[in-house]
Scaffold this motif. Sequence first.
Motif, PDB file in Angstrom:
ATOM      1  N   CYS A  57      10.850   3.212  -5.975  1.00 53.45           N
ATOM      2  CA  CYS A  57       9.874   4.294  -6.135  1.00 53.45           C
ATOM      3  C   CYS A  57       8.475   3.708  -6.290  1.00 53.45           C
ATOM      4  O   CYS A  57       8.247   2.875  -7.161  1.00 53.45           O
TER       5      CYS A  57
ATOM      6  N   CYS B 215       5.689   5.104  -7.268  1.00 45.97           N
ATOM      7  CA  CYS B 215       4.746   5.779  -8.170  1.00 45.97           C
ATOM      8  C   CYS B 215       4.233   4.768  -9.195  1.00 45.97           C
ATOM      9  O   CYS B 215       4.854   3.736  -9.447  1.00 45.97           O
TER      10      CYS B 215
ATOM     11  N   CYS C  15       6.699   3.652 -12.066  1.00 44.34           N
ATOM     12  CA  CYS C  15       7.808   2.791 -11.646  1.00 44.34           C
ATOM     13  C   CYS C  15       7.301   1.418 -11.212  1.00 44.34           C
ATOM     14  O   CYS C  15       7.943   0.406 -11.480  1.00 44.34           O
TER      15      CYS C  15
ATOM     16  N   HIS D 123      12.847  12.961 -11.312  1.00 42.90           N
ATOM     17  CA  HIS D 123      11.690  12.174 -10.916  1.00 42.90           C
ATOM     18  C   HIS D 123      11.239  12.584  -9.522  1.00 42.90           C
ATOM     19  O   HIS D 123      12.067  12.824  -8.657  1.00 42.90           O
TER      20      HIS D 123
HETATM   21 ZN   LIG Z   1       8.553   6.547  -9.806  1.00 44.13          ZN
END
Ligand SMILES: [Zn+2]
Length: 151
Positions: free
Chosen positions: A65, A67, A70, A120
């Motif tokens: 991930c 983001c 993360c 998420h």
């Molecule tokens: Zn994430």
Amino acid sequence: MSHEGIRFVDKEHAAREAEAEHKLPRIAITPEKVRVLLTQGKGLEIDWADGHKSAWNFAWLRDACPCATCVEQSNLEGRKPGQPQPKPAAVLPMYAPPPKPASAHAVGRYAIQFNWLDGHSGGIYSWEYLRRVCQCRECTFAAEETTGTPN
Ligand SMILES: [Zn+2]
Ligand SMILES: [Zn+2]
């Protein structure tokens, strides 16, 4: 004295070199076909405009991930994209169902986003990011060749 000038040129040259090394041609980051194998729970497959084919399973994608949260977490743990989190040594192994998205949708023309069943959904997987983390033999071999850390 033209020390400043020389340094400036060197820096510019290095930047240009880095850019040449990191920039992927547009054709390599343009998906021709995107298949999200939701019902099979398999993963994501992309056929790129340059003829390359990539596939990732959902567990890998969840661990990769992109983001901010993360990425920060995996940097802290020194994990590469897609590398699973170290499992805490539990007395009783807990059953964790394999990560799977409830849905997926395109973000503009440049990315895909997954709404994971664990709630998420902050990661926006750009085509460029996905192409860079292609898991096919050819790409993983090339990545090892160039980023292999000497011990
Ligand atoms: Zn994430
Ligand atoms: Zn590949």
